[in-house]
Scaffold this motif. Structure first.
Motif, mmCIF file in Angstrom:
data_model
loop_
_atom_site.group_PDB
_atom_site.id
_atom_site.type_symbol
_atom_site.label_atom_id
_atom_site.label_comp_id
_atom_site.label_asym_id
_atom_site.label_seq_id
_atom_site.Cartn_x
_atom_site.Cartn_y
_atom_site.Cartn_z
ATOM 1 N N THR A 94 -21.950 2.431 5.519
ATOM 2 C CA THR A 94 -20.945 2.241 4.466
ATOM 3 C C THR A 94 -21.126 0.887 3.804
ATOM 4 O O THR A 94 -21.930 0.058 4.225
ATOM 5 N N GLU A 95 -20.332 0.670 2.770
ATOM 6 C CA GLU A 95 -20.176 -0.648 2.159
ATOM 7 C C GLU A 95 -18.785 -1.160 2.517
ATOM 8 O O GLU A 95 -17.897 -0.392 2.893
ATOM 9 N N SER A 96 -18.557 -2.470 2.378
ATOM 10 C CA SER A 96 -17.293 -3.062 2.819
ATOM 11 C C SER A 96 -16.089 -2.521 2.057
ATOM 12 O O SER A 96 -14.969 -2.523 2.571
ATOM 13 N N ASP A 97 -16.296 -2.061 0.812
ATOM 14 C CA ASP A 97 -15.165 -1.559 0.034
ATOM 15 C C ASP A 97 -14.944 -0.062 0.224
ATOM 16 O O ASP A 97 -14.151 0.546 -0.484
ATOM 17 N N GLY A 106 -9.998 -8.172 4.494
ATOM 18 C CA GLY A 106 -10.406 -9.107 3.457
ATOM 19 C C GLY A 106 -9.224 -9.668 2.692
ATOM 20 O O GLY A 106 -9.134 -10.882 2.437
ATOM 21 N N LEU A 107 -8.279 -8.804 2.317
ATOM 22 C CA LEU A 107 -7.091 -9.247 1.589
ATOM 23 C C LEU A 107 -6.231 -10.168 2.444
ATOM 24 O O LEU A 107 -5.698 -11.173 1.958
ATOM 25 N N GLY A 111 -5.374 -13.956 1.655
ATOM 26 C CA GLY A 111 -3.983 -14.386 1.577
ATOM 27 C C GLY A 111 -3.713 -15.583 2.463
ATOM 28 O O GLY A 111 -3.015 -16.531 2.072
ATOM 29 N N ARG A 112 -4.279 -15.561 3.676
ATOM 30 C CA ARG A 112 -4.112 -16.692 4.588
ATOM 31 C C ARG A 112 -4.745 -17.957 4.002
ATOM 32 O O ARG A 112 -4.163 -19.046 4.099
ATOM 33 N N SER A 113 -5.907 -17.817 3.381
ATOM 34 C CA SER A 113 -6.571 -18.977 2.763
ATOM 35 C C SER A 113 -5.736 -19.528 1.612
ATOM 36 O O SER A 113 -5.605 -20.755 1.455
ATOM 37 N N ALA A 114 -5.167 -18.633 0.800
ATOM 38 C CA ALA A 114 -4.322 -19.077 -0.312
ATOM 39 C C ALA A 114 -3.093 -19.816 0.216
ATOM 40 O O ALA A 114 -2.672 -20.831 -0.354
ATOM 41 N N LEU A 126 -1.566 -11.165 -2.494
ATOM 42 C CA LEU A 126 -2.663 -10.641 -1.675
ATOM 43 C C LEU A 126 -2.146 -9.967 -0.403
ATOM 44 O O LEU A 126 -2.630 -8.899 -0.012
ATOM 45 N N LEU A 127 -1.161 -10.573 0.231
ATOM 46 C CA LEU A 127 -0.630 -10.012 1.477
ATOM 47 C C LEU A 127 0.128 -8.711 1.216
ATOM 48 O O LEU A 127 0.043 -7.759 1.997
ATOM 49 N N ARG A 128 0.856 -8.648 0.100
ATOM 50 C CA ARG A 128 1.533 -7.396 -0.247
ATOM 51 C C ARG A 128 0.512 -6.303 -0.570
ATOM 52 O O ARG A 128 0.717 -5.130 -0.239
ATOM 53 N N GLU A 129 -0.565 -6.693 -1.216
ATOM 54 C CA GLU A 129 -1.613 -5.717 -1.529
ATOM 55 C C GLU A 129 -2.246 -5.195 -0.238
ATOM 56 O O GLU A 129 -2.534 -3.992 -0.116
ATOM 57 N N ALA A 130 -2.451 -6.091 0.728
ATOM 58 C CA ALA A 130 -3.001 -5.667 2.015
ATOM 59 C C ALA A 130 -2.073 -4.672 2.701
ATOM 60 O O ALA A 130 -2.510 -3.618 3.183
ATOM 61 N N LEU A 131 -0.797 -4.978 2.740
ATOM 62 C CA LEU A 131 0.166 -4.084 3.389
ATOM 63 C C LEU A 131 0.303 -2.766 2.643
ATOM 64 O O LEU A 131 0.626 -1.735 3.247
ATOM 65 N N GLY A 132 0.040 -2.781 1.347
ATOM 66 C CA GLY A 132 0.119 -1.560 0.558
ATOM 67 C C GLY A 132 -0.935 -0.532 0.914
ATOM 68 O O GLY A 132 -0.826 0.641 0.518
ATOM 69 N N LEU A 133 -1.969 -0.946 1.662
ATOM 70 C CA LEU A 133 -3.014 -0.012 2.077
ATOM 71 C C LEU A 133 -2.564 0.865 3.249
ATOM 72 O O LEU A 133 -3.198 1.877 3.548
ATOM 73 N N TRP A 134 -1.482 0.467 3.903
ATOM 74 C CA TRP A 134 -1.022 1.207 5.080
ATOM 75 C C TRP A 134 -0.239 2.441 4.667
ATOM 76 O O TRP A 134 0.685 2.376 3.873
ATOM 77 N N ARG A 135 -0.615 3.568 5.264
ATOM 78 C CA ARG A 135 0.113 4.819 5.049
ATOM 79 C C ARG A 135 0.887 5.238 6.288
ATOM 80 O O ARG A 135 1.640 6.204 6.262
#
Length: 256
Positions: A94-97, A106-107, A111-114, A126-135
């Motif tokens: 696979t690729e990372s995306d 990655g997100l 987010g932690r770096s920001a 970024l952190l909200r976007e990361a959590l948005g991936l969870w179903r």
């Protein structure tokens, strides 16, 4: 083609979303997705699928399942076989995306770096976007083998860590009013996670709901005592005392 495992396992190809209906093949694909781009031995896959009592022709049956998965992926537009034979087993190339959990990591790291460099709005996004991936959680019916089971345990801890970071950032941004209802839901879903009690108590206090903040502490103490036989952590006890005294340290930073 994208593989999503933060919830039930599914594959997204163009505008099509599909799942593997046969349970043993689903378990096989889940194990390969979790260990993507690394070799998973045939012995590990056999143990993941059948546990301690594999059939006599387990290796041959595993080959059949791999062949069927290759055909499924090709049929849905993988552009060639992504399951590669590599001694002593197989690897999903696979690729990372292409895998939601790698996007999540990655997100979260971004987010932690920001956050570390004071870019709070960016960190929040970024952190909200990361959590948005969870179903949802990894389904229990997939957790019979060590690969998926270990991943499910890790994933839940990673999700809670991301939630903690996200809420702390939003508290720094002064979004306490927006956080209260979300935090009540999170506490109900994770009643033993003490950080959430700290966060909702602070949010309620900043919303001038001091009595509600103190009621949350009583709830936390009762729950922890009943379920674990423990008193709240020192951090939670100190926050409780600060709320009782209406301590200045609970106010928003001056810059906010």
């Amino acid at each position: 083609m994208r593989y999503e495992i933060l919830g039930g396992l599914r594959v997204v190809a163009s505008d099509n979303v599909w799942t593997v209906s046969a349970r043993k093949m689903e378990t096989l694909l889940a194990a390969l997705v979790i260990r993507s781009d690394t070799v998973v031995s045939s012995d590990e896959l056999i143990h993941e699928i059948w546990g301690e009592k594999p059939p006599r022709r387990a290796t041959a049956t595993l080959h059949v399942y791999v062949s069927q998965l290759r055909k499924l992926l090709a049929r849905h537009g993988s552009g060639g076989s992504q399951i590669i034979t590599r001694s002593p087993g197989y690897t999903l190339r696979t690729e990372s995306d292409q895998i939601d959990v790698l996007l999540f990591q990655g997100l979260m790291n971004d987010g932690r770096s920001a956050l570390r460099t004071g870019r709070l709005e960016e960190a929040s996004r970024l952190l909200r976007e990361a959590l948005g991936l969870w179903r949802g959680a990894v389904p229990y019916e997939l957790r019979e083998g060590p690969i998926v089971n270990a991943f499910a345990a890790w994933a839940e801890q990673a999700r809670l860590e991301c939630i903690d970071l996200s809420v702390d950032v939003d508290l720094e941004l002064g979004l306490h009013h927006e956080l209260v209802s979300r935090l009540y839901t999170l506490v109900a879903e994770n009643p033993l996670h003490e950080s959430l009690y700290r966060q909702i108590m602070l949010a309620l206090y900043r919303c001038e709901r001091r009595a509600d903040a103190l009621a949350v502490y009583r709830q936390a103490r009762s729950t922890l005592n009943r379920e674990l036989g423990l008193e709240p952590s020192r951090t939670l006890q100190e926050l409780h005392q600060s709320i009782l005294k209406q301590g200045d340290r609970l106010a928003l930073p001056a810059a906010v």
